[in-house]
Design a protein around this motif. Sequence first.
Motif, PDB file in Angstrom:
ATOM      1  N   LYS A   5       0.825  -1.201   0.000  1.00 49.36           N
ATOM      2  CA  LYS A   5       0.000   0.000   0.000  1.00 49.36           C
ATOM      3  C   LYS A   5       0.862   1.255   0.000  1.00 49.36           C
ATOM      4  CE  LYS A   5      -4.026  -1.995   2.288  1.00 49.36           C
ATOM      5  NZ  LYS A   5      -4.802  -2.069   3.530  1.00 49.36           N
ATOM      6  N   VAL A   6       0.408   2.248  -0.764  1.00 49.03           N
ATOM      7  CA  VAL A   6       1.138   3.506  -0.874  1.00 49.03           C
ATOM      8  C   VAL A   6       0.158   4.663  -0.741  1.00 49.03           C
ATOM      9  CG1 VAL A   6       2.650   4.913  -2.306  1.00 49.03           C
ATOM     10  CG2 VAL A   6       2.783   2.428  -2.450  1.00 49.03           C
ATOM     11  N   PRO A   7       0.394   5.620   0.153  1.00 47.63           N
ATOM     12  CA  PRO A   7      -0.486   6.784   0.234  1.00 47.63           C
ATOM     13  C   PRO A   7      -0.352   7.651  -1.007  1.00 47.63           C
ATOM     14  CG  PRO A   7       1.430   7.087   1.624  1.00 47.63           C
ATOM     15  CD  PRO A   7       1.476   5.660   1.126  1.00 47.63           C
ATOM     16  N   TYR A   8      -1.418   8.337  -1.376  1.00 51.08           N
ATOM     17  CA  TYR A   8      -1.386   9.180  -2.568  1.00 51.08           C
ATOM     18  C   TYR A   8      -0.565  10.428  -2.312  1.00 51.08           C
ATOM     19  CZ  TYR A   8      -2.946  12.608  -5.992  1.00 51.08           C
ATOM     20  OH  TYR A   8      -2.981  13.578  -6.961  1.00 51.08           O
ATOM     21  N   LEU A   9       0.393  10.672  -3.185  1.00 50.95           N
ATOM     22  CA  LEU A   9       1.207  11.871  -3.123  1.00 50.95           C
ATOM     23  C   LEU A   9       1.404  12.366  -4.550  1.00 50.95           C
ATOM     24  CD1 LEU A   9       2.847  13.748  -1.267  1.00 50.95           C
ATOM     25  CD2 LEU A   9       4.841  12.318  -1.722  1.00 50.95           C
ATOM     26  N   PRO A  10       0.787  13.484  -4.918  1.00 54.80           N
ATOM     27  CA  PRO A  10       0.852  13.942  -6.311  1.00 54.80           C
ATOM     28  C   PRO A  10       2.243  14.404  -6.715  1.00 54.80           C
ATOM     29  CG  PRO A  10      -0.178  15.608  -4.932  1.00 54.80           C
ATOM     30  CD  PRO A  10      -0.017  14.381  -4.067  1.00 54.80           C
ATOM     31  N   SER A  11       2.568  14.208  -7.989  1.00 59.79           N
ATOM     32  CA  SER A  11       3.840  14.677  -8.526  1.00 59.79           C
ATOM     33  C   SER A  11       3.835  16.195  -8.623  1.00 59.79           C
ATOM     34  CB  SER A  11       4.078  14.081  -9.917  1.00 59.79           C
ATOM     35  OG  SER A  11       4.110  12.675  -9.867  1.00 59.79           O
ATOM     36  N   SER A  12       4.979  16.804  -8.365  1.00 64.50           N
ATOM     37  CA  SER A  12       5.101  18.253  -8.518  1.00 64.50           C
ATOM     38  C   SER A  12       5.272  18.600  -9.990  1.00 64.50           C
ATOM     39  CB  SER A  12       6.314  18.756  -7.720  1.00 64.50           C
ATOM     40  OG  SER A  12       7.513  18.268  -8.304  1.00 64.50           O
ATOM     41  N   LYS A  13       5.071  19.868 -10.318  1.00 69.20           N
ATOM     42  CA  LYS A  13       5.233  20.312 -11.703  1.00 69.20           C
ATOM     43  C   LYS A  13       6.667  20.082 -12.185  1.00 69.20           C
ATOM     44  CE  LYS A  13       1.562  23.810 -11.697  1.00 69.20           C
ATOM     45  NZ  LYS A  13       1.247  25.246 -11.848  1.00 69.20           N
ATOM     46  N   ALA A  14       7.633  20.379 -11.320  1.00 69.06           N
ATOM     47  CA  ALA A  14       9.035  20.186 -11.703  1.00 69.06           C
ATOM     48  C   ALA A  14       9.341  18.711 -11.928  1.00 69.06           C
ATOM     49  CB  ALA A  14       9.948  20.756 -10.617  1.00 69.06           C
ATOM     50  N   GLN A  15       8.761  17.882 -11.122  1.00 66.63           N
ATOM     51  CA  GLN A  15       8.959  16.438 -11.262  1.00 66.63           C
ATOM     52  C   GLN A  15       8.421  15.937 -12.599  1.00 66.63           C
ATOM     53  OE1 GLN A  15       6.875  13.634  -8.469  1.00 66.63           O
ATOM     54  NE2 GLN A  15       8.877  13.665  -7.477  1.00 66.63           N
ATOM     55  N   ILE A  16       7.264  16.424 -12.988  1.00 66.50           N
ATOM     56  CA  ILE A  16       6.666  16.028 -14.259  1.00 66.50           C
ATOM     57  C   ILE A  16       7.522  16.510 -15.432  1.00 66.50           C
ATOM     58  CG2 ILE A  16       4.669  16.373 -15.773  1.00 66.50           C
ATOM     59  CD1 ILE A  16       2.935  16.450 -13.252  1.00 66.50           C
ATOM     60  N   VAL A  17       8.007  17.738 -15.350  1.00 65.51           N
ATOM     61  CA  VAL A  17       8.875  18.259 -16.403  1.00 65.51           C
ATOM     62  C   VAL A  17      10.130  17.402 -16.535  1.00 65.51           C
ATOM     63  CG1 VAL A  17      10.357  20.200 -17.054  1.00 65.51           C
ATOM     64  CG2 VAL A  17       8.032  20.627 -16.240  1.00 65.51           C
ATOM     65  N   ASN A  18      10.714  17.030 -15.415  1.00 68.68           N
ATOM     66  CA  ASN A  18      11.917  16.194 -15.445  1.00 68.68           C
ATOM     67  C   ASN A  18      11.627  14.831 -16.070  1.00 68.68           C
ATOM     68  OD1 ASN A  18      13.442  18.167 -14.190  1.00 68.68           O
ATOM     69  ND2 ASN A  18      13.009  17.399 -12.137  1.00 68.68           N
ATOM     70  N   ALA A  19      10.491  14.243 -15.725  1.00 69.21           N
ATOM     71  CA  ALA A  19      10.126  12.940 -16.290  1.00 69.21           C
ATOM     72  C   ALA A  19       9.914  13.040 -17.795  1.00 69.21           C
ATOM     73  CB  ALA A  19       8.863  12.415 -15.606  1.00 69.21           C
ATOM     74  N   MET A  20       9.262  14.114 -18.251  1.00 72.87           N
ATOM     75  CA  MET A  20       9.017  14.272 -19.682  1.00 72.87           C
ATOM     76  C   MET A  20      10.320  14.488 -20.463  1.00 72.87           C
ATOM     77  SD  MET A  20       5.865  13.724 -20.087  1.00 72.87           S
ATOM     78  CE  MET A  20       6.012  12.614 -18.669  1.00 72.87           C
ATOM     79  N   GLN A  21      11.274  15.171 -19.849  1.00 67.89           N
ATOM     80  CA  GLN A  21      12.566  15.357 -20.513  1.00 67.89           C
ATOM     81  C   GLN A  21      13.277  14.017 -20.694  1.00 67.89           C
ATOM     82  OE1 GLN A  21      14.568  18.259 -18.069  1.00 67.89           O
ATOM     83  NE2 GLN A  21      13.659  19.992 -19.162  1.00 67.89           N
TER      84      GLN A  21
END
Length: 212
Positions: free
Chosen positions: A57-73
């Motif tokens: 089980k993992v509690p929900y923790l949304p990705s930050s905007k910077a994190q999403i940008v890094n993943a897309m790069q």
Amino acid sequence: MEDSTEFILQDQGSRMVHSSKDNPILTVATGALLAGLYGMWTMFALPGFRKVPRRLKVPYLPSSKAQIVNAMQLLEGRRGQLVDLGSGDGRLVFAAYSVGLQCTGFEINSMLLAYARVKARWTGVAPSQANFVNKDFWKTDLSNYNNVTVFLAPGLMEVLGEKLLRELPDDACVVACRFPFPQWPHQASQGDGLDQAWAYDISTVRSALGQA
């Protein structure tokens, strides 16, 4: 003589207890409010509370905007099918869809799943391009996906890595946000601190671990 701090605190505590006893309606209302807040927290923060073994089980923790940008790069130039393991409100799936990937988000929290689906319909995203499914990815064969994004607790990364190595094709790319896979050599990384993300080439990982 002035009252000591200890005596004052004891006196205030005694008044609070008596006030609570003298006003049962207030006590019941407070209990109901706390129960309601806890219920809301479990719906959003504890996805699929009864569907997944406690250790996974993992509690929900949304990705930050910077994190999403890094993943897309790290996914730049990639094509094909992408799966987001524990997609939450869908923010990473929508970002991957916007760069041309065909995406699927696995989410067993019904509240978050409904939100992502409504947002997809509202923004005109076709289900064939960004789909959200109510499935447990731990029990699903992921061999059809050549791109994977994941943002899970560090204690789950090792067991998840074993699953991905068993199922993913050699040309698959795995992007881990915030918490890297232990003992996996990464191909690239973006960002730092809490927003850092790592990219792994499955073929390279298998070779390094002697699983080629």
